[in-house]
Motif scaffolding. Sequence first.
Motif, PDB file in Angstrom:
ATOM      1  N   GLU A   1      57.717  51.876  33.165  1.00 37.75           N
ATOM      2  CA  GLU A   1      56.756  50.827  32.749  1.00 37.75           C
ATOM      3  C   GLU A   1      55.942  51.019  34.243  1.00 37.75           C
ATOM      4  O   GLU A   1      56.663  50.828  35.404  1.00 37.75           O
ATOM      5  CB  GLU A   1      57.360  49.630  32.923  1.00 37.75           C
ATOM      6  CG  GLU A   1      58.057  49.344  31.607  1.00 37.75           C
ATOM      7  CD  GLU A   1      58.923  48.068  31.819  1.00 37.75           C
ATOM      8  OE1 GLU A   1      58.575  47.036  32.511  1.00 37.75           O
ATOM      9  OE2 GLU A   1      60.080  48.021  31.266  1.00 37.75           O
TER      10      GLU A   1
ATOM     11  N   GLY B   1      56.089  48.139  40.986  1.00 44.72           N
ATOM     12  CA  GLY B   1      57.416  48.869  40.532  1.00 44.72           C
ATOM     13  C   GLY B   1      56.949  49.779  39.433  1.00 44.72           C
ATOM     14  O   GLY B   1      55.885  50.002  38.819  1.00 44.72           O
ATOM     15  N   LYS B   2      58.155  50.788  39.161  1.00 44.50           N
ATOM     16  CA  LYS B   2      58.039  51.729  38.411  1.00 44.50           C
ATOM     17  C   LYS B   2      59.364  51.639  37.432  1.00 44.50           C
ATOM     18  O   LYS B   2      60.157  52.470  37.830  1.00 44.50           O
ATOM     19  CB  LYS B   2      57.799  53.119  38.739  1.00 44.50           C
ATOM     20  CG  LYS B   2      57.393  54.213  37.758  1.00 44.50           C
ATOM     21  CD  LYS B   2      57.436  55.646  38.133  1.00 44.50           C
ATOM     22  CE  LYS B   2      56.532  55.931  39.226  1.00 44.50           C
ATOM     23  NZ  LYS B   2      55.438  56.669  38.979  1.00 44.50           N
ATOM     24  N   HIS B   3      59.398  50.469  36.487  1.00 38.26           N
ATOM     25  CA  HIS B   3      60.734  50.382  36.080  1.00 38.26           C
ATOM     26  C   HIS B   3      61.109  51.391  34.873  1.00 38.26           C
ATOM     27  O   HIS B   3      60.383  51.630  34.098  1.00 38.26           O
ATOM     28  CB  HIS B   3      60.482  49.089  35.192  1.00 38.26           C
ATOM     29  CG  HIS B   3      60.247  47.753  36.094  1.00 38.26           C
ATOM     30  ND1 HIS B   3      59.879  46.682  35.663  1.00 38.26           N
ATOM     31  CD2 HIS B   3      60.134  47.752  37.442  1.00 38.26           C
ATOM     32  CE1 HIS B   3      59.577  45.842  36.567  1.00 38.26           C
ATOM     33  NE2 HIS B   3      59.735  46.312  37.533  1.00 38.26           N
ATOM     34  N   ASN B   4      62.464  52.001  35.388  1.00 38.01           N
ATOM     35  CA  ASN B   4      62.711  53.146  34.714  1.00 38.01           C
ATOM     36  C   ASN B   4      63.849  52.414  33.505  1.00 38.01           C
ATOM     37  O   ASN B   4      64.900  52.194  34.138  1.00 38.01           O
ATOM     38  CB  ASN B   4      63.626  54.324  35.473  1.00 38.01           C
ATOM     39  CG  ASN B   4      62.387  55.123  36.054  1.00 38.01           C
ATOM     40  OD1 ASN B   4      62.496  56.206  36.288  1.00 38.01           O
ATOM     41  ND2 ASN B   4      61.188  54.416  36.655  1.00 38.01           N
ATOM     42  N   ASN B   5      63.382  52.720  32.380  1.00 33.18           N
ATOM     43  CA  ASN B   5      64.497  52.103  31.241  1.00 33.18           C
ATOM     44  C   ASN B   5      65.142  53.324  30.497  1.00 33.18           C
ATOM     45  O   ASN B   5      64.586  54.210  30.060  1.00 33.18           O
ATOM     46  CB  ASN B   5      63.834  51.415  30.269  1.00 33.18           C
ATOM     47  CG  ASN B   5      63.098  49.966  30.700  1.00 33.18           C
ATOM     48  OD1 ASN B   5      63.666  49.068  30.806  1.00 33.18           O
ATOM     49  ND2 ASN B   5      61.690  49.919  31.027  1.00 33.18           N
TER      50      ASN B   5
ATOM     51  N   ARG C   1      67.221  38.390  31.107  1.00 39.48           N
ATOM     52  CA  ARG C   1      66.636  39.215  32.067  1.00 39.48           C
ATOM     53  C   ARG C   1      67.043  38.499  33.576  1.00 39.48           C
ATOM     54  O   ARG C   1      66.633  37.359  33.548  1.00 39.48           O
ATOM     55  CB  ARG C   1      65.176  39.352  31.658  1.00 39.48           C
ATOM     56  CG  ARG C   1      65.013  40.448  30.472  1.00 39.48           C
ATOM     57  CD  ARG C   1      63.397  40.737  30.320  1.00 39.48           C
ATOM     58  NE  ARG C   1      63.267  41.340  29.132  1.00 39.48           N
ATOM     59  CZ  ARG C   1      63.302  42.862  29.302  1.00 39.48           C
ATOM     60  NH1 ARG C   1      63.624  43.573  30.438  1.00 39.48           N
ATOM     61  NH2 ARG C   1      62.935  43.500  28.034  1.00 39.48           N
TER      62      ARG C   1
ATOM     63  N   ARG D   1      64.989  39.358  36.976  1.00 38.28           N
ATOM     64  CA  ARG D   1      64.001  39.984  37.520  1.00 38.28           C
ATOM     65  C   ARG D   1      64.362  40.333  38.972  1.00 38.28           C
ATOM     66  O   ARG D   1      63.706  41.065  39.590  1.00 38.28           O
ATOM     67  CB  ARG D   1      62.728  39.159  37.433  1.00 38.28           C
ATOM     68  CG  ARG D   1      62.187  39.151  35.982  1.00 38.28           C
ATOM     69  CD  ARG D   1      60.704  38.272  35.725  1.00 38.28           C
ATOM     70  NE  ARG D   1      59.739  39.083  36.187  1.00 38.28           N
ATOM     71  CZ  ARG D   1      59.226  40.314  35.401  1.00 38.28           C
ATOM     72  NH1 ARG D   1      59.541  40.356  34.424  1.00 38.28           N
ATOM     73  NH2 ARG D   1      58.217  40.931  36.011  1.00 38.28           N
TER      74      ARG D   1
ATOM     75  N   GLU E   1      67.898  49.061  33.009  1.00 37.84           N
ATOM     76  CA  GLU E   1      66.580  49.227  33.401  1.00 37.84           C
ATOM     77  C   GLU E   1      66.716  49.100  35.092  1.00 37.84           C
ATOM     78  O   GLU E   1      66.928  48.150  35.771  1.00 37.84           O
ATOM     79  CB  GLU E   1      65.725  47.744  33.114  1.00 37.84           C
ATOM     80  CG  GLU E   1      64.285  47.982  33.705  1.00 37.84           C
ATOM     81  CD  GLU E   1      63.375  46.372  33.433  1.00 37.84           C
ATOM     82  OE1 GLU E   1      62.421  46.715  33.490  1.00 37.84           O
ATOM     83  OE2 GLU E   1      64.035  45.301  33.029  1.00 37.84           O
TER      84      GLU E   1
ATOM     85  N   ARG F   1      65.115  48.568  37.972  1.00 34.13           N
ATOM     86  CA  ARG F   1      63.754  48.214  38.279  1.00 34.13           C
ATOM     87  C   ARG F   1      63.429  48.498  40.083  1.00 34.13           C
ATOM     88  O   ARG F   1      62.318  48.035  40.417  1.00 34.13           O
ATOM     89  CB  ARG F   1      64.018  46.573  38.388  1.00 34.13           C
ATOM     90  CG  ARG F   1      64.138  46.277  36.937  1.00 34.13           C
ATOM     91  CD  ARG F   1      64.381  44.821  36.887  1.00 34.13           C
ATOM     92  NE  ARG F   1      63.365  43.801  37.714  1.00 34.13           N
ATOM     93  CZ  ARG F   1      62.173  43.507  36.843  1.00 34.13           C
ATOM     94  NH1 ARG F   1      61.759  43.947  35.776  1.00 34.13           N
ATOM     95  NH2 ARG F   1      61.091  42.832  37.628  1.00 34.13           N
TER      96      ARG F   1
ATOM     97  N   SER G   1      56.595  51.970  42.469  1.00 34.44           N
ATOM     98  CA  SER G   1      55.401  52.399  41.737  1.00 34.44           C
ATOM     99  C   SER G   1      54.884  53.756  42.029  1.00 34.44           C
ATOM    100  O   SER G   1      54.188  54.356  41.280  1.00 34.44           O
ATOM    101  CB  SER G   1      54.338  51.507  41.836  1.00 34.44           C
ATOM    102  OG  SER G   1      53.812  51.215  43.071  1.00 34.44           O
TER     103      SER G   1
ATOM    104  N   SER H   1      59.572  59.513  39.253  1.00 34.59           N
ATOM    105  CA  SER H   1      60.758  59.232  38.736  1.00 34.59           C
ATOM    106  C   SER H   1      62.149  60.092  38.628  1.00 34.59           C
ATOM    107  O   SER H   1      63.177  59.877  38.332  1.00 34.59           O
ATOM    108  CB  SER H   1      60.624  58.463  37.254  1.00 34.59           C
ATOM    109  OG  SER H   1      59.945  57.212  37.302  1.00 34.59           O
TER     110      SER H   1
END
Length: 728
Positions: A219, A344-348, A460, A462, A474, A476, A480, A484
Amino acid sequence: MSGLRFKAVEAAISRLDSIKTREKIKPSQDFGRNVFTTSKMKDYLPKNAYEELIETVDAGRSISHDLAEHISQAMKSWAIGHGATHYTHWFQPLTGATAEKHDAFFEPLPDGSAIEKFTASALVQQEPDASSFPSGGIRNTFEARGYTGWDPSSPAFIFETGGSKTLCIPTIFVSYTGEALDYKAPLLKTMNALDKAAVDVAGFFDKSVTRVFASLGIEQEYFLVDLSLFNARPDLQFTGRTLFGHMSAKGQQLEDHYFGAIPERVLAFMVDLEQEALKLGIPLKTRHNEVAPSQFECAPMFEEINLAIDHNQLLLNLMDQVALRHKFKVLIHEKPYADINGSGKHNNWSLITNTGINLLSPGKTPKNNLMFLTFFVNVIKAVHEYADLLRASIASASNDHRLGANEAPPAIISIFLGSQLNAVLDEVETARVAKKVKSENMLWHGIPKIPELQLDNTDRNRTSPFAFTGNKFEFRAVGSSANSAEPMTVLNAIVANQLIEFKSEVDKQIKKGTKKDLALLNVVRKYIKESKAIRFEGNGYSQAWEDEAQKRGLSNIKTTPKALDVYVSEKTEKLFEKLNIFNKREGEARHEILLENYFKKIQIEARVIGEIVNSLIAPAAFDYQNDLIVNVKGLKELGFKDGAYSSQLNLIERISSHINTILVDAEAMRQERKKANVLEDMRDRAIAYDEKVKPYFDKVRYHLNKLEQIVDDRKWPLPKLRELLFVR
């Protein structure tokens, strides 16, 4: 200069009259148009070459020279047929950006004619100057040779820009002596290690599992600012963030931007971005307003981890390109504006088998449920054992501004599981059998005309840096602007290592006569007990959690230079050498590169502060102060009593006080920079910039923001936050 500010605002407002939204075509028709996929190779390769390629890729073997020659010719025919004139090896050096060097397909012949030429050697390998990229001392100026090597697992694509089309071939980048100088090579190694370790553990449950790969969905959060306003802010241009600026009276406090109606001009940009992304095979699925004004998010479908990361890096390039068409600038800095949410750049991340099973999805039978618990608990244990390394993997000068504030997770690494799964682990810890992980049919109902809504098995959180969200973890805390590959390399490695340890412990118990299922449960139960400290369900922003984390023995490393120390710890070196990810020299080089990157970014910010203070802010403040002095003199000459101009005198005094403090602090900061610059040890220099130089940033910002509220708006030279955030 203040005239430039108003011209920029005027230009930004005028954009609203020229919004153009591209006609949206059916995504499935355009998806992958500019990507040389395996299915397209079938149309260009001889049948036997195509079959050999599929077999080679599936088996994970190296591609032979003969097969590479077939592929190079097929790739050339496809690319030229789609209008490409040049090709490049597209790689990810440790600069944080992507890199490329374009070569033309054509080659002149002795008779004066020319042909299009592209050989297997050009496909497989090129030679950039390795000493011109960050190498941490691995390459010197007089030792420049380095190599880019084709990565067949990530398809080649055509990138369109500036009226030209270029064939881009994803590659790794290594030195002449073999050390990795990029993000991709270590990631590929961890993917291999994770695959082998996960297959070995999956063998306890399902012998048909022959491959396990990490799946990733990224994300991407970002801000948009009008290009004219961006160009009128030197701090945004050179650092990616506003180093000064009093917060707008209206910020995000009304909570009216999140998921709100997307502004028309922004939507035009998003539609354009999505079409370009789809052509490049980037499966963008989601778009929406984020929490802060002018903050947005896009998110793709899940992909295999290597491709997902390549696509995210490509997406960042694409966002810049498309934004310029719409007279926007994309800000991917983690904290471009103080006092509102960062990005951020949330990595799932999850684990998928070749049989289509998500190993992090709760099962429906006791056997599958035990397999889920095994992998689930091993990830938790891995994060507990290597929390500091995971923290280091997301450390950067820009992410330091974000962690622990406005919806961003804290610097303390913890895991959120949700009450249901926490209860399951507590039960497993004391039970002797693996019970089904309940997915209660708890429904929200009773609202007229609204369908029943089923609850997920987790909520969730956050504020959690690492949260389980139903069938994936995730991460989080990733910033951003980050690549990754860095945090995912670490996550892959620590989970692979933990699975190796797990299998070893289970095998020992089975060898001693313990039944397999009981042996599995025994080790799972042991790991649950050992990793309890990393599990936290509450508010990660609270002081109470910082206090509790300290009692639990969890680290809270708030700044990058010290967070990076773990990269050269004995524990980390053993981990990377065991899995053949980095040797000792490579690990030390990475540490050196990250420290250098940190201090240089702080150094640039300090220089920009000094320049703006001296050449923009001070003159504007003095100019307004002179106006006030003239006003006071005029009132005196007209015979007004002292009390009639006491407010003006007060303003003059306040301006003098603020500007004097700013100039004194800016000079003191410059002196600290000079001291830091002569330190030879890179860690000492980075810490000096962190502890001696950076503290002046907030001091200068405070007084400058006060001046912004005093000085005549017509004289203020920099676009204000109210303009940057709300003119769109």
